[in-house]
Scaffold this motif. Structure first.
Motif, PDB file in Angstrom:
ATOM      1  N   ASP A 435     -26.946  56.775 -64.824  1.00 48.07           N
ATOM      2  CA  ASP A 435     -28.251  56.113 -64.810  1.00 48.07           C
ATOM      3  C   ASP A 435     -29.379  57.119 -64.585  1.00 48.07           C
ATOM      4  OD1 ASP A 435     -27.056  53.690 -65.217  1.00 48.07           O
ATOM      5  OD2 ASP A 435     -27.121  53.070 -63.118  1.00 48.07           O
ATOM      6  N   ARG A 436     -29.115  58.114 -63.729  1.00 51.16           N
ATOM      7  CA  ARG A 436     -30.118  59.148 -63.456  1.00 51.16           C
ATOM      8  C   ARG A 436     -29.428  60.502 -63.419  1.00 51.16           C
ATOM      9  NH1 ARG A 436     -34.182  56.557 -58.837  1.00 51.16           N
ATOM     10  NH2 ARG A 436     -34.780  54.737 -60.054  1.00 51.16           N
ATOM     11  N   PHE A 437     -30.109  61.489 -63.980  1.00 53.15           N
ATOM     12  CA  PHE A 437     -29.488  62.804 -64.151  1.00 53.15           C
ATOM     13  C   PHE A 437     -30.586  63.856 -64.179  1.00 53.15           C
ATOM     14  CE2 PHE A 437     -27.829  66.037 -67.294  1.00 53.15           C
ATOM     15  CZ  PHE A 437     -26.830  66.552 -66.466  1.00 53.15           C
ATOM     16  N   ASN A 438     -30.371  64.948 -63.437  1.00 57.98           N
ATOM     17  CA  ASN A 438     -31.367  66.023 -63.425  1.00 57.98           C
ATOM     18  C   ASN A 438     -30.657  67.356 -63.218  1.00 57.98           C
ATOM     19  OD1 ASN A 438     -33.567  67.712 -63.166  1.00 57.98           O
ATOM     20  ND2 ASN A 438     -34.686  66.378 -61.759  1.00 57.98           N
ATOM     21  N   VAL A 439     -30.762  68.233 -64.226  1.00 60.37           N
ATOM     22  CA  VAL A 439     -30.219  69.594 -64.096  1.00 60.37           C
ATOM     23  C   VAL A 439     -31.312  70.626 -64.399  1.00 60.37           C
ATOM     24  CG1 VAL A 439     -27.771  69.100 -64.483  1.00 60.37           C
ATOM     25  CG2 VAL A 439     -29.317  69.367 -66.455  1.00 60.37           C
ATOM     26  N   SER A 440     -32.552  70.265 -64.174  1.00 58.35           N
ATOM     27  CA  SER A 440     -33.660  71.186 -64.472  1.00 58.35           C
ATOM     28  C   SER A 440     -33.595  72.426 -63.579  1.00 58.35           C
ATOM     29  CB  SER A 440     -35.006  70.465 -64.293  1.00 58.35           C
ATOM     30  OG  SER A 440     -35.152  69.995 -62.969  1.00 58.35           O
ATOM     31  N   TYR A 441     -34.096  73.526 -64.115  1.00 62.18           N
ATOM     32  CA  TYR A 441     -34.210  74.808 -63.396  1.00 62.18           C
ATOM     33  C   TYR A 441     -32.847  75.312 -62.905  1.00 62.18           C
ATOM     34  CZ  TYR A 441     -39.053  73.685 -63.956  1.00 62.18           C
ATOM     35  OH  TYR A 441     -40.265  73.356 -64.520  1.00 62.18           O
ATOM     36  N   ASN A 442     -31.958  75.496 -63.875  1.00 60.99           N
ATOM     37  CA  ASN A 442     -30.667  76.125 -63.659  1.00 60.99           C
ATOM     38  C   ASN A 442     -30.469  77.190 -64.735  1.00 60.99           C
ATOM     39  OD1 ASN A 442     -28.905  74.837 -61.403  1.00 60.99           O
ATOM     40  ND2 ASN A 442     -29.917  73.065 -62.343  1.00 60.99           N
ATOM     41  N   HIS A 443     -29.214  77.500 -65.085  1.00 58.91           N
ATOM     42  CA  HIS A 443     -28.927  78.515 -66.107  1.00 58.91           C
ATOM     43  C   HIS A 443     -28.054  77.924 -67.209  1.00 58.91           C
ATOM     44  CE1 HIS A 443     -30.857  81.613 -63.771  1.00 58.91           C
ATOM     45  NE2 HIS A 443     -30.113  81.327 -62.715  1.00 58.91           N
ATOM     46  N   LEU A 444     -28.306  76.704 -67.562  1.00 61.33           N
ATOM     47  CA  LEU A 444     -27.525  76.024 -68.598  1.00 61.33           C
ATOM     48  C   LEU A 444     -27.961  76.458 -69.995  1.00 61.33           C
ATOM     49  CD1 LEU A 444     -27.627  72.543 -66.861  1.00 61.33           C
ATOM     50  CD2 LEU A 444     -25.584  73.960 -67.144  1.00 61.33           C
ATOM     51  N   CYS A 445     -27.039  76.319 -70.923  1.00 62.43           N
ATOM     52  CA  CYS A 445     -27.323  76.776 -72.279  1.00 62.43           C
ATOM     53  C   CYS A 445     -26.617  75.876 -73.288  1.00 62.43           C
ATOM     54  CB  CYS A 445     -26.836  78.223 -72.448  1.00 62.43           C
ATOM     55  SG  CYS A 445     -27.654  79.125 -73.782  1.00 62.43           S
ATOM     56  N   GLY A 446     -27.091  75.891 -74.518  1.00 62.77           N
ATOM     57  CA  GLY A 446     -26.430  75.150 -75.585  1.00 62.77           C
ATOM     58  C   GLY A 446     -27.109  73.830 -75.905  1.00 62.77           C
ATOM     59  N   PRO A 447     -26.583  73.106 -76.900  1.00 58.13           N
ATOM     60  CA  PRO A 447     -27.202  71.846 -77.312  1.00 58.13           C
ATOM     61  C   PRO A 447     -27.003  70.740 -76.278  1.00 58.13           C
ATOM     62  CG  PRO A 447     -25.176  72.245 -78.534  1.00 58.13           C
ATOM     63  CD  PRO A 447     -25.432  73.487 -77.742  1.00 58.13           C
ATOM     64  N   ILE A 448     -28.039  69.913 -76.118  1.00 57.28           N
ATOM     65  CA  ILE A 448     -27.985  68.776 -75.191  1.00 57.28           C
ATOM     66  C   ILE A 448     -27.324  67.604 -75.908  1.00 57.28           C
ATOM     67  CG2 ILE A 448     -29.374  67.131 -73.855  1.00 57.28           C
ATOM     68  CD1 ILE A 448     -31.552  69.333 -73.688  1.00 57.28           C
ATOM     69  N   PRO A 449     -26.300  66.982 -75.313  1.00 61.01           N
ATOM     70  CA  PRO A 449     -25.684  65.820 -75.965  1.00 61.01           C
ATOM     71  C   PRO A 449     -26.655  64.635 -75.998  1.00 61.01           C
ATOM     72  CG  PRO A 449     -24.838  66.071 -73.744  1.00 61.01           C
ATOM     73  CD  PRO A 449     -25.689  67.281 -74.010  1.00 61.01           C
ATOM     74  N   ALA A 450     -26.364  63.656 -76.815  1.00 60.65           N
ATOM     75  CA  ALA A 450     -27.231  62.473 -76.913  1.00 60.65           C
ATOM     76  C   ALA A 450     -27.245  61.732 -75.578  1.00 60.65           C
ATOM     77  CB  ALA A 450     -26.724  61.563 -78.017  1.00 60.65           C
ATOM     78  N   THR A 451     -28.422  61.656 -74.981  1.00 63.33           N
ATOM     79  CA  THR A 451     -28.593  60.928 -73.713  1.00 63.33           C
ATOM     80  C   THR A 451     -29.930  60.199 -73.749  1.00 63.33           C
ATOM     81  OG1 THR A 451     -29.797  62.616 -72.450  1.00 63.33           O
ATOM     82  CG2 THR A 451     -27.390  62.813 -72.500  1.00 63.33           C
ATOM     83  N   LYS A 452     -30.169  59.394 -72.701  1.00 63.79           N
ATOM     84  CA  LYS A 452     -31.419  58.642 -72.578  1.00 63.79           C
ATOM     85  C   LYS A 452     -32.404  59.336 -71.634  1.00 63.79           C
ATOM     86  CE  LYS A 452     -29.004  56.034 -69.025  1.00 63.79           C
ATOM     87  NZ  LYS A 452     -28.311  54.786 -68.675  1.00 63.79           N
ATOM     88  N   PHE A 453     -32.059  60.539 -71.146  1.00 67.00           N
ATOM     89  CA  PHE A 453     -32.846  61.161 -70.093  1.00 67.00           C
ATOM     90  C   PHE A 453     -34.068  61.898 -70.658  1.00 67.00           C
ATOM     91  CE2 PHE A 453     -28.325  61.237 -68.726  1.00 67.00           C
ATOM     92  CZ  PHE A 453     -28.424  60.178 -67.829  1.00 67.00           C
ATOM     93  N   PRO A 454     -35.158  61.958 -69.879  1.00 67.80           N
ATOM     94  CA  PRO A 454     -36.383  62.609 -70.357  1.00 67.80           C
ATOM     95  C   PRO A 454     -36.261  64.129 -70.337  1.00 67.80           C
ATOM     96  CG  PRO A 454     -36.679  61.889 -68.091  1.00 67.80           C
ATOM     97  CD  PRO A 454     -35.333  61.366 -68.525  1.00 67.80           C
ATOM     98  N   ALA A 455     -37.235  64.779 -70.951  1.00 67.58           N
ATOM     99  CA  ALA A 455     -37.238  66.246 -71.006  1.00 67.58           C
ATOM    100  C   ALA A 455     -37.241  66.866 -69.614  1.00 67.58           C
ATOM    101  CB  ALA A 455     -38.453  66.722 -71.803  1.00 67.58           C
ATOM    102  N   SER A 456     -37.872  66.185 -68.639  1.00 70.03           N
ATOM    103  CA  SER A 456     -37.958  66.730 -67.278  1.00 70.03           C
ATOM    104  C   SER A 456     -36.577  66.938 -66.651  1.00 70.03           C
ATOM    105  CB  SER A 456     -38.789  65.796 -66.394  1.00 70.03           C
ATOM    106  OG  SER A 456     -38.239  64.496 -66.375  1.00 70.03           O
ATOM    107  N   ALA A 457     -35.560  66.250 -67.149  1.00 71.60           N
ATOM    108  CA  ALA A 457     -34.204  66.412 -66.617  1.00 71.60           C
ATOM    109  C   ALA A 457     -33.568  67.722 -67.048  1.00 71.60           C
ATOM    110  CB  ALA A 457     -33.327  65.246 -67.063  1.00 71.60           C
ATOM    111  N   PHE A 458     -34.149  68.407 -68.062  1.00 75.48           N
ATOM    112  CA  PHE A 458     -33.515  69.590 -68.652  1.00 75.48           C
ATOM    113  C   PHE A 458     -34.405  70.831 -68.634  1.00 75.48           C
ATOM    114  CE2 PHE A 458     -31.871  65.780 -70.832  1.00 75.48           C
ATOM    115  CZ  PHE A 458     -30.522  65.888 -70.535  1.00 75.48           C
ATOM    116  N   LEU A 459     -35.654  70.697 -68.207  1.00 75.94           N
ATOM    117  CA  LEU A 459     -36.591  71.833 -68.250  1.00 75.94           C
ATOM    118  C   LEU A 459     -36.101  73.006 -67.397  1.00 75.94           C
ATOM    119  CD1 LEU A 459     -40.030  69.997 -67.890  1.00 75.94           C
ATOM    120  CD2 LEU A 459     -39.077  71.025 -69.971  1.00 75.94           C
TER     121      LEU A 459
END
Length: 475
Positions: A435-459
């Motif tokens: 329902d809620r997910f946030n991984v912003s400001y880490n060292h993740l890489c690659g394509p984001i899978p299809a989700t309903k989460f806003p850009a702020s969750a991945f910045l």
């Protein structure tokens, strides 16, 4: 002679068939109940299916009788079944049930209308529970005339206005439950007259002013729930009189000030202490070490300072010390050793540890873990992959370093916040069920899978791409 005997035997055997079964049900009771049913506009789960004219109303669902008079009406919806409710108004025809002793209409959800005035015309009524519905308007001053009541609950309706001062006349009450309404004003001081109370709740209203200092009257009180209001001032000293029997003291989500009283250490029967979301100051009393039976402790969102005392609990179920000015350094040993804990919230508690070094006795039953805003390093994989019922994990603002693809996303998990850490790898497609997910400001890489989460969750990651961020570059 044989002919007459045969005729007598025939009449005796057939009389029950000629005499309708409804004779067992008084006509007034049947009329009142059928009028109640006719005022119900929706009964999708068939709670009233057995209520049929001409049948014995003492056999109907939810009805109890004594000497062929209805003494109890008890209808209850089931919260986990969406169609288990009744819509409509409570018919005043229930006043015809002159022997009614108990009225229990709970979890029916869609009953509407004002305060049920027919209660004043029920001379034998002692127990009134109309809970989790939509009754509205004011509770009338005439409620003080129901002096025979032993229990009164309008728990979770939509009543407005003040608590009538006349409620202080209901001196036979053992339970007064007005929580979950829209009541305003202060608690009437006259409630101190209700000396038989075992259960008093005004939680989740709009009540204000100080909590009255009148608790010395309530020698049998076991449950006191005043959370979710706008109460101000200090925790009243007279609450100390409740120490021998009180099991639930819930004063959270108000605007209380001052210190946590030392006398709380005398509450050896206490199961739950909720003082969270207030403006309490000072240190937590060492006397709380005496609360060996406490299972639920919430002191979060106050202005409390070190040191935090060592507690002697046998097993804590839920603990929330978040957002004070504590510097615990480690997760307390009495938490680590608890065999039953399901909720642990220690956000901004000055914890410095490597997460792999924390080895709680049990992880299986954890539902909620919040370790945000600490100085925790290492990986949560060993901890989280042992939980089967986890609903939420919050760990933003730490120094956790692990491959996100190694995390097992259990079916129950709905909230995951790993923002502002050192997490690497790719975002797994399994996060789409959250329902809620946030991984912003880490060292993740690659394509984001299809989700309903806003850009702020991945910045703020190294090279995440794809919706809702910029498209991935073609090789």
């Amino acid at each position: 002679m044989k002919k007459h005997l045969s005729l007598l035997l025939f009449v005796t055997l057939t009389l029950p068939c000629l005499n309708p079964v409804s004779a067992a049900c008084h006509v007034n009771d049947e009329t009142g109940l059928l009028a109640f049913k006719s005022a119900i506009t929706a009964d999708p789960s068939g709670l009233l299916t057995s209520w049929k004219k001409g049948t014995d109303c003492c056999t109907w669902s939810g009805i109890n009788c004594f000497n062929n008079r209805v003494t109890m009406l008890s209808l209850s919806g089931q919260p986990d079944k969406p169609n288990s409710f009744l819509s409509g108004k409570i018919s005043p025809s229930l006043s015809k049930l002159s022997f009614l002793n108990g009225l229990y209409l709970t979890n029916l959800r869609n009953l509407t209308g004002p305060f049920p005035d027919f209660l004043f015309r029920l001379p034998n009524i002692k127990y009134v529970y109309i809970e989790y519905s939509k009754l509205s308007g004011r509770i009338p001053d005439t409620i003080g005339n129901l002096t025979q009541l032993e229990a009164l609950s309008f728990y979770y309706n939509s009543f407005t206005g003040p608590i009538p001062t006349t409620i202080s006349r209901l001196t036979q009450l053992t339970q007064l439950k007005l929580g979950g309404n829209l009541l305003t004003g202060s608690i009437p001081y006259g409630i101190k007259n209700l000396k038989n109370l075992t259960y008093l709740t005004f939680e989740r209203n709009g009540l204000s002013g100080p909590i009255p200092d009148f608790f010395a009257s309530f020698s049998d009180l076991r449950i006191l729930r005043l959370f979710g209001n706008q109460f101000t001032g200090k925790i009243p000293a007279s609450i100390s009189a409740l120490a021998p029997k009180l099991a639930y003291l819930e004063l959270g989500h108000n605007a209380l000030t001052g210190p946590i009283p030392d006398f709380l250490g005398k509450f050896k029967a206490l199961d739950t202490l909720d003082l969270g979301h207030n403006r309490l100051t000072g240190t937590v009393p060492k006397t709380l070490a005496n609360l060996t039976k406490i299972f639920n402790l919430d002191l979060s969102h106050n202005q409390l300072v070190d040191p935090f005392p060592q507690l002697n609990v046998r097993g804590i179920e839920s603990l929330d010390l978040s957002y004070n000015s504590f510097h615990l350094k480690e997760i307390p040993k009495w938490v680590t050793s608890s065999p039953i804990i399901y909720s642990l919230k220690l956000a901004n508690c000055g914890i410095k540890l490597k997460l792999e070094d924390w080895k709680p006795v049990q992880t299986y039953y954890y539902d909620y873990i919040d370790l945000s805003g600490n100085e925790i390093t290492g990986s949560p994989i060993g901890l989280l992959n042992k939980t089967d019922f986890l609903v939420g994990f919050w760990a933003s603002g730490n120094k956790l370093k692990f491959n996100l693809e190694s995390l097992r996303i259990v079916q129950t998990l709905k909230h995951l916040d790993l923002s502002r850490n050192l997490v690497f790898g790719k975002v797994p497609s399994t996060v789409s069920g959250l329902d809620r997910f946030n991984v912003s400001y880490n060292h993740l890489c690659g394509p984001i899978p299809a989700t309903k989460f806003p850009a702020s969750a991945f910045l703020g990651n190294d090279c995440l791409c794809g919706s809702p961020l910029a498209p991935c570059k073609k090789a």
